[in-house]
Design an enzyme around this catalytic site. Structure first.
Site, short mmCIF file in Angstrom:
data_model
loop_
_atom_site.label_atom_id
_atom_site.label_comp_id
_atom_site.label_asym_id
_atom_site.label_seq_id
_atom_site.Cartn_x
_atom_site.Cartn_y
_atom_site.Cartn_z
N HIS A 88 -29.92 -81.92 8.64
CA HIS A 88 -29.52 -80.53 8.80
C HIS A 88 -29.13 -80.26 10.25
CE1 HIS A 88 -33.44 -79.85 10.65
NE2 HIS A 88 -34.00 -80.41 9.61
P1 TYD Z 1 -37.66 -79.47 7.49
O1 TYD Z 1 -37.33 -78.74 8.74
O2 TYD Z 1 -36.60 -79.59 6.44
O3 TYD Z 1 -38.19 -80.94 7.85
P2 TYD Z 1 -37.43 -82.19 8.54
O4 TYD Z 1 -36.28 -81.65 9.30
O5 TYD Z 1 -38.47 -82.79 9.41
O6 TYD Z 1 -37.04 -83.13 7.47
O7 TYD Z 1 -38.96 -78.81 6.88
C1 TYD Z 1 -39.67 -79.38 5.78
C2 TYD Z 1 -40.46 -78.29 5.09
O8 TYD Z 1 -41.44 -77.72 5.95
C3 TYD Z 1 -39.58 -77.14 4.60
O9 TYD Z 1 -40.06 -76.74 3.33
C4 TYD Z 1 -39.85 -76.03 5.60
C5 TYD Z 1 -41.25 -76.32 6.09
N1 TYD Z 1 -41.43 -75.94 7.50
C6 TYD Z 1 -42.20 -74.84 7.84
O10 TYD Z 1 -42.74 -74.13 6.97
N2 TYD Z 1 -42.36 -74.51 9.15
C7 TYD Z 1 -41.81 -75.24 10.15
O11 TYD Z 1 -41.97 -74.92 11.35
C8 TYD Z 1 -41.00 -76.39 9.80
C9 TYD Z 1 -40.35 -77.23 10.85
C10 TYD Z 1 -40.84 -76.70 8.47
#
Ligand code: TYD
Length: 137
Positions: free
Chosen positions: A53
């Site tokens: 993303h």
């Molecule tokens: P995501 O940012 O997509 O993870 P990565 O980029 O590491 O693969 O987040 C994964 C999940 O965690 C998504 O459901 C959102 C949640 N999340 C939170 O609730 N708070 C946060 O600060 C972050 C970074 C993620």
């Protein structure tokens, strides 16, 4: 995409070396944004990929606190791969950069220092949408 351009930058984290062990500290003046949130990735299964993303406003600073992993970055024109494997060096990712995290070594920990609280609307999770976003006028 060049390192140390507007999109991404490698930043050294001050290190206090002692015989009893090393200590590194990230303060507000270590990175070019005010710290609003800190989170970390751990217990990452072999072969797992994270990220996939971009962010509209959020800026992040990534540090391999333990082990190593690769960060694949794309500014909409060029791809760059950076391996993080030092707890005293981090990668600044500015907004508008697509990132994927992969090749996590066993037991690795990725610290993320962020400029904003969590806002799902700030994410661009579709690569085609990201390309349209960076090429918008
Ligand atoms: P995501 O940012 O997509 O993870 P990565 O980029 O590491 O693969 O987040 C994964 C999940 O965690 C998504 O459901 C959102 C949640 N999340 C939170 O609730 N708070 C946060 O600060 C972050 C970074 C993620």
């Amino acid at each position: 995409m060049k390192i140390n351009n507007r999109g991404i930058q490698i930043i050294s984290i001050p290190k206090i070396e002692e015989r009893r062990g090393n200590l590194s500290v990230i303060e507000n003046d270590t990175i070019p944004f005010d710290i609003k949130r800190v989170y970390y990735l751990y217990d990452i299964p072999t072969g797992s990929e994270r990220g996939g993303h971009a962010h509209k406003d959020l800026r992040q600073f990534l540090v391999a606190l333990s082990g190593s992993f690769d960060v694949v970055l794309n500014d909409g024109k060029e791809e760059t791969i950076i391996t993080l494997n030092k707890p005293y060096e981090g990668l600044l990712i500015n907004s508008g950069i697509w990132r994927e995290l992969q090749n996590f070594s066993s037991g690795s920990i990725c610290l993320v220092v962020a400029s904003e609280v969590y806002i799902e609307e700030d994410y661009i999770r579709d690569f085609d949408e990201f390309i349209k976003y960076v090429n918008r006028k």
